[in-house]
Design a protein around this motif. Structure first.
Motif, PDB file in Angstrom:
ATOM      1  N   ASP A   1      41.056 -19.070 -29.950  1.00 31.82           N
ATOM      2  CA  ASP A   1      41.191 -19.689 -28.496  1.00 31.82           C
ATOM      3  C   ASP A   1      41.419 -20.938 -28.456  1.00 31.82           C
ATOM      4  O   ASP A   1      40.830 -21.879 -27.628  1.00 31.82           O
ATOM      5  N   VAL A   2      42.394 -21.442 -28.740  1.00 31.98           N
ATOM      6  CA  VAL A   2      43.058 -22.736 -28.839  1.00 31.98           C
ATOM      7  C   VAL A   2      44.028 -22.615 -27.516  1.00 31.98           C
ATOM      8  O   VAL A   2      44.315 -23.663 -27.076  1.00 31.98           O
ATOM      9  N   PHE A   3      44.374 -21.431 -27.029  1.00 28.29           N
ATOM     10  CA  PHE A   3      45.101 -21.258 -25.917  1.00 28.29           C
ATOM     11  C   PHE A   3      44.152 -21.291 -24.605  1.00 28.29           C
ATOM     12  O   PHE A   3      43.886 -19.937 -23.997  1.00 28.29           O
ATOM     13  N   PHE A   4      43.516 -22.328 -24.455  1.00 24.24           N
ATOM     14  CA  PHE A   4      42.366 -22.080 -23.339  1.00 24.24           C
ATOM     15  C   PHE A   4      42.775 -22.780 -22.204  1.00 24.24           C
ATOM     16  O   PHE A   4      42.722 -22.595 -21.064  1.00 24.24           O
ATOM     17  N   GLU A   5      43.397 -24.097 -22.320  1.00 23.55           N
ATOM     18  CA  GLU A   5      44.089 -24.824 -20.982  1.00 23.55           C
ATOM     19  C   GLU A   5      45.539 -24.874 -21.091  1.00 23.55           C
ATOM     20  O   GLU A   5      46.184 -25.349 -22.112  1.00 23.55           O
ATOM     21  N   PRO A   6      46.189 -24.555 -20.121  1.00 21.25           N
ATOM     22  CA  PRO A   6      47.768 -24.287 -19.951  1.00 21.25           C
ATOM     23  C   PRO A   6      48.302 -25.413 -20.160  1.00 21.25           C
ATOM     24  O   PRO A   6      49.257 -25.388 -20.626  1.00 21.25           O
ATOM     25  N   GLU A   7      47.543 -26.523 -20.074  1.00 21.35           N
ATOM     26  CA  GLU A   7      48.242 -27.906 -19.925  1.00 21.35           C
ATOM     27  C   GLU A   7      48.591 -28.065 -21.500  1.00 21.35           C
ATOM     28  O   GLU A   7      49.343 -29.001 -21.928  1.00 21.35           O
ATOM     29  N   ASP A   8      47.734 -27.586 -22.529  1.00 24.91           N
ATOM     30  CA  ASP A   8      47.826 -27.616 -23.959  1.00 24.91           C
ATOM     31  C   ASP A   8      48.658 -26.618 -24.708  1.00 24.91           C
ATOM     32  O   ASP A   8      49.038 -26.930 -25.718  1.00 24.91           O
ATOM     33  N   PHE A   9      49.383 -25.740 -23.784  1.00 28.18           N
ATOM     34  CA  PHE A   9      50.115 -24.712 -24.623  1.00 28.18           C
ATOM     35  C   PHE A   9      51.046 -25.224 -25.259  1.00 28.18           C
ATOM     36  O   PHE A   9      51.553 -25.122 -26.448  1.00 28.18           O
ATOM     37  N   GLU A  10      52.006 -26.212 -24.575  1.00 23.10           N
ATOM     38  CA  GLU A  10      53.225 -26.880 -25.053  1.00 23.10           C
ATOM     39  C   GLU A  10      53.042 -27.572 -26.519  1.00 23.10           C
ATOM     40  O   GLU A  10      53.756 -27.415 -27.378  1.00 23.10           O
ATOM     41  N   ASP A  11      52.106 -28.430 -26.016  1.00 24.58           N
ATOM     42  CA  ASP A  11      51.841 -29.356 -27.302  1.00 24.58           C
ATOM     43  C   ASP A  11      51.183 -28.489 -28.659  1.00 24.58           C
ATOM     44  O   ASP A  11      51.766 -28.945 -29.701  1.00 24.58           O
ATOM     45  N   ILE A  12      50.419 -27.533 -28.286  1.00 25.65           N
ATOM     46  CA  ILE A  12      50.085 -26.684 -29.647  1.00 25.65           C
ATOM     47  C   ILE A  12      51.321 -25.916 -30.206  1.00 25.65           C
ATOM     48  O   ILE A  12      51.439 -26.032 -31.243  1.00 25.65           O
ATOM     49  N   LEU A  13      52.228 -25.633 -29.167  1.00 20.62           N
ATOM     50  CA  LEU A  13      53.415 -24.806 -29.949  1.00 20.62           C
ATOM     51  C   LEU A  13      54.306 -25.618 -30.435  1.00 20.62           C
ATOM     52  O   LEU A  13      54.937 -25.569 -31.751  1.00 20.62           O
ATOM     53  N   ALA A  14      54.449 -27.325 -29.866  1.00 17.78           N
ATOM     54  CA  ALA A  14      55.213 -27.944 -30.514  1.00 17.78           C
ATOM     55  C   ALA A  14      54.696 -28.200 -32.054  1.00 17.78           C
ATOM     56  O   ALA A  14      55.425 -28.636 -32.997  1.00 17.78           O
ATOM     57  N   THR A  15      53.449 -28.415 -32.382  1.00 16.96           N
ATOM     58  CA  THR A  15      52.758 -28.842 -33.455  1.00 16.96           C
ATOM     59  C   THR A  15      53.067 -27.444 -34.452  1.00 16.96           C
ATOM     60  O   THR A  15      53.297 -27.697 -35.663  1.00 16.96           O
ATOM     61  N   ILE A  16      52.938 -26.219 -34.005  1.00 18.36           N
ATOM     62  CA  ILE A  16      53.268 -25.312 -34.727  1.00 18.36           C
ATOM     63  C   ILE A  16      54.684 -25.299 -35.130  1.00 18.36           C
ATOM     64  O   ILE A  16      54.981 -24.785 -36.323  1.00 18.36           O
ATOM     65  N   TYR A  17      55.544 -25.416 -34.183  1.00 17.11           N
ATOM     66  CA  TYR A  17      57.031 -25.405 -34.467  1.00 17.11           C
ATOM     67  C   TYR A  17      57.165 -26.450 -35.899  1.00 17.11           C
ATOM     68  O   TYR A  17      57.993 -26.288 -36.669  1.00 17.11           O
ATOM     69  N   PHE A  18      56.505 -27.722 -35.449  1.00 18.18           N
ATOM     70  CA  PHE A  18      56.891 -28.753 -36.764  1.00 18.18           C
ATOM     71  C   PHE A  18      56.384 -27.979 -38.134  1.00 18.18           C
ATOM     72  O   PHE A  18      57.182 -28.072 -39.142  1.00 18.18           O
ATOM     73  N   LEU A  19      55.255 -27.507 -38.010  1.00 15.39           N
ATOM     74  CA  LEU A  19      54.528 -26.833 -39.202  1.00 15.39           C
ATOM     75  C   LEU A  19      55.589 -25.623 -39.817  1.00 15.39           C
ATOM     76  O   LEU A  19      55.564 -25.288 -40.849  1.00 15.39           O
ATOM     77  N   MET A  20      56.081 -24.870 -38.924  1.00 15.77           N
ATOM     78  CA  MET A  20      57.143 -23.691 -39.173  1.00 15.77           C
ATOM     79  C   MET A  20      58.238 -24.030 -39.766  1.00 15.77           C
ATOM     80  O   MET A  20      59.019 -23.550 -40.765  1.00 15.77           O
ATOM     81  N   HIS A  21      58.663 -25.532 -39.742  1.00 11.52           N
ATOM     82  CA  HIS A  21      59.904 -26.013 -40.196  1.00 11.52           C
ATOM     83  C   HIS A  21      59.597 -26.306 -41.897  1.00 11.52           C
ATOM     84  O   HIS A  21      60.550 -26.426 -42.540  1.00 11.52           O
ATOM     85  N   LYS A  22      58.363 -26.510 -42.070  1.00 13.25           N
ATOM     86  CA  LYS A  22      58.072 -26.616 -43.331  1.00 13.25           C
ATOM     87  C   LYS A  22      58.008 -25.314 -44.204  1.00 13.25           C
ATOM     88  O   LYS A  22      58.137 -25.581 -45.528  1.00 13.25           O
ATOM     89  N   ASN A  23      57.956 -24.391 -43.439  1.00 17.29           N
ATOM     90  CA  ASN A  23      58.005 -23.074 -44.133  1.00 17.29           C
ATOM     91  C   ASN A  23      58.106 -22.122 -42.978  1.00 17.29           C
ATOM     92  O   ASN A  23      57.369 -21.740 -42.185  1.00 17.29           O
TER      93      ASN A  23
END
Length: 190
Positions: free
Chosen positions: A101-123
């Motif tokens: 339930d982190v995709f709760f507020e639409p204004e946070d969606f891109e920040d969440i995915l940007a963080t995930i993207y950074f982590l995906m580059h590690k693996n």
């Protein structure tokens, strides 16, 4: 402490896949009470719990949950979505990222995915296992997933026995519409 319905569904998914968890590096973002992360740790995963560095009380809830579940050794870190911090930089590569339930507020969606993207580059093979409660038919991740070069697979709840109003003797899922997603890099980006 309050456990959100999505956390129960994500915990059910983890339980269904518990035999694959020992030794996996798992990060739970927006952990709060940390039910999915705690369960993953109890199943043998190497878990790091995180919540917003801007909300110290949320980090304290994570720590309390660890103590209550006899897991005082679990690392709890403050991560604020969309911000590159020393804690984010210091994280080891992960196999699975949990998000209930982190995709709760639409204004946070891109920040969440940007963080995930950074982590995906590690693996690049890391997967985000995420549950969310449908709150509006107007909210969509599709364009943002495309922008961040990610893909999403919808996991039917009945495939892991989570299509009930009660799961594991919890009535929390109730009549909420909860969806389960597995997000990863798009195939052509690997």
């Amino acid at each position: 402490m309050y456990v959100w319905p999505c956390a129960v569904v994500l915990a059910q998914y983890l339980w269904f896949h518990r035999r694959s968890l020992p030794g996996k590096a798992i990060l739970e973002i927006g952990a709060g009470v940390s039910l999915p992360g705690i369960l993953a740790a109890k199943c043998g995963a190497e878990v790091i719990l995180s919540d917003s560095s801007e909300l110290p009380h949320c980090l304290e809830v994570c720590r309390q949950s660890c103590q209550m579940n006899n897991l005082p050794h679990l690392q709890v870190v403050g991560l604020t979505w969309g911000h590159i911090s020393w804690d984010l930089l210091a994280l080891p590569p992960q196999d699975i990222i949990l998000a209930s339930d982190v995709f709760f507020e639409p204004e946070d969606f891109e920040d969440i995915l940007a963080t995930i993207y950074f982590l995906m580059h590690k693996n690049p093979k890391v997967q985000l296992w995420s549950t969310y409660q449908v709150r509006s038919a107007d909210w969509s991740l599709e364009a943002l997933l495309y922008k961040w070069d990610m893909k999403c697979v919808h996991i039917p709840l009945e495939s892991f026995d989570a299509d009930k109003e009660d799961i594991a003797e919890s009535t929390l899922p109730g009549r909420h519409t909860v969806e389960m997603l597995v997000i990863s890099f798009a195939k052509d980006s690997l």
